[in-house]
Scaffold this motif. Structure first.
Motif, short mmCIF file in Angstrom:
data_model
loop_
_atom_site.label_atom_id
_atom_site.label_comp_id
_atom_site.label_asym_id
_atom_site.label_seq_id
_atom_site.Cartn_x
_atom_site.Cartn_y
_atom_site.Cartn_z
N THR A 150 0.83 -1.21 0.00
CA THR A 150 0.00 0.00 0.00
C THR A 150 0.87 1.26 0.00
N ASP A 179 -0.87 -6.86 -1.71
CA ASP A 179 -0.77 -6.63 -0.27
C ASP A 179 -1.34 -7.80 0.52
N THR A 180 -2.44 -8.34 0.05
CA THR A 180 -3.05 -9.49 0.71
C THR A 180 -2.12 -10.70 0.67
N SER A 222 -3.71 -4.00 -4.06
CA SER A 222 -4.53 -4.62 -3.02
C SER A 222 -4.33 -6.13 -3.02
N ASP A 249 -4.89 0.21 -8.09
CA ASP A 249 -5.34 -0.13 -6.74
C ASP A 249 -5.73 -1.60 -6.62
N ASP A 250 -6.31 -2.15 -7.69
CA ASP A 250 -6.65 -3.58 -7.67
C ASP A 250 -5.39 -4.43 -7.59
#
Length: 421
Positions: free
Chosen positions: A233, A412-413, A409, A405-406
């Motif tokens: 992020t 990051d997960t 994200s 952003d997709d």
């Protein structure tokens, strides 16, 4: 390629060792094909990801090791995906795919070692004579691997003759880099300025990490992503992906092709820039390594390195012979054999500097000294992050309009899941 190099390649092809009729063995049905009851015609069987010219170079190293040890060595090549998946299946079944497995991922080395699959190789190399710390592959069971080939990912390779012909020069800033790309795009015969090599997701990952490291304190960012002190992020990660998307919008990236095939397009001038590793001079399509130049990612303060680790499965019936072979292969004499042929940077610091007979290879250590050398991000983290990273990058190159952003994200997960394991 000089005549003496052509003769050298013919000689190596004549002595190339394989364990079957072909050098690249079919991966189907691999699990359990080599086990602790024997089944190999040689004293020590080795598998790795080197093929073609790199396989020939490693064959010469095996010749050296055979002369030093009285062992008989054989080698066969696997794709990265096949090597990672099939060895895991074999290990979980208590069998050894080979006596020595060349593993490109330190995360996988650690996982295999901690699960009891790997023999302790601490007595096969003296850390004082190597550029790599054994802590990277050490655990309760000892030192799980020995370092052999080191691949630096220095930046963009190009042909000096192409630059000379079109009055181009290495960029010293991001603005100059963008001007270079625009100029190359206008040259007749150019499909796109930057070659997009692909395999299972790398080397798209290599160039992406280059964009990470051209951000503010980029080398520190990469290291902190590895150790969990930074996340995907981070605004710098977002900026890196936005820069990549911008180059896609300008049509500066080529279509993706297998990373080896892409060298052909690089060499014929269709895709004149290729962000790749120090193994570039050893590729079959590179007809004259003396024509190669390389420059770092503009603005970057770091470059990545990855190590090819030699591991010995505990399930092998030849553990002691395999360890003896490992010791000889990673020795200064063993590594010098490949260093002299090009496309190789030794992890053994006792290899003399004059072993690097190709000019550009001799320049790489100095290029690395100008910045911070950090581990390869996805190799260091391993799965599930690595698989997700590769998947996201393949998706981005296929659909450059993908929302940043997709991407961040999802990464990051996967990053948090990997760090928690």
């Amino acid at each position: 390629m000089p005549d003496d190099q052509q003769r050298s390649h013919r000689t190596r092809r004549d002595v190339l060792k394989t364990t079957g009729a072909a050098s690249v063995v079919a991966t189907a049905g691999l699990a359990g094909c080599f086990n602790d009851s024997g089944g190999s015609d040689s004293d020590v069987e080795i598998i790795g990801v080197w093929a073609d010219a790199e396989q020939e170079d490693f064959s010469a190293v095996m010749d050296y090791a055979e002369g030093e040890t009285d062992l008989s060595l054989s080698y066969s090549s696997r794709t990265t995906d096949a090597l990672l998946s099939n060895t895991l299946v074999d290990y979980e079944n208590g069998t050894a795919t080979a006596d020595i497995v060349v593993m490109p991922s330190p995360a996988r080395v650690m996982a295999d070692g901690e699960n009891g699959h790997l023999a302790d190789l601490g007595d096969t190399w003296d850390a004082e004579n190597f550029a790599v710390d054994p802590d990277r592959v050490s655990g309760e069971g000892g030192v799980y691997a020995a370092p052999f080939k080191m691949d630096l990912k220095p930046g963009f390779w190009y042909r000096k003759s192409f630059f000379d012909e079109h009055d181009l020069s290495e960029p010293e800033s991001w603005d100059e880099f963008m001007t270079l790309l625009a100029d190359i795009a206008e040259i007749d015969g150019v499909d796109a300025p930057i070659a997009s090599g692909n395999g299972t997701g790398w080397p798209l990952s290599d160039i992406t990490e280059g964009f990470f490291m051209r951000q503010e304190n980029g080398a520190e960012l990469q290291q902190n992503l590895i150790n969990g002190e930074a996340s995907f992020t981070d605004d710098r990660v977002t900026t890196a992906f936005e820069e990549i998307k911008m180059l896609h919008d300008e049509e500066y990236f080529s279509v993706t092709r297998d990373f080896g095939v892409q060298y052909e397009y690089f060499w014929d001038g269709s895709c004149p820039l290729y962000f790749m590793g120090s193994f570039t001079p050893a590729q079959d399509a590179v007809q004259d390594p003396s024509d190669l130049g390389v420059f770092r990612m503009p603005g970057g303060n770091g470059i990545t390195s990855s190590i090819n680790w030699l591991t010995v499965p505990t399930y092998s019936s030849n553990v002691e012979d395999a360890k003896e072979a490992v010791s000889s292969i990673v020795s200064a004499g063993g590594q010098e054999v490949w260093a002299e042929r090009g496309g190789f940077i030794a992890t053994n610091t006792q290899v003399p500097s004059d072993a690097y007979q190709i000019e550009v290879m001799a320049q790489l250590p100095q290029l690395a000294n100008e910045v911070t050398v950090v581990p390869d991000l996805d190799d260091a983290l391993g799965d599930p992050f690595q698989s997700e990273f590769w998947s996201q990058l393949k998706g981005l190159w296929a659909s450059p309009n993908t929302d940043v952003d997709d991407i961040t994200s999802s990464l990051d997960t996967a990053h948090e899941e990997t760090l928690s394991e």
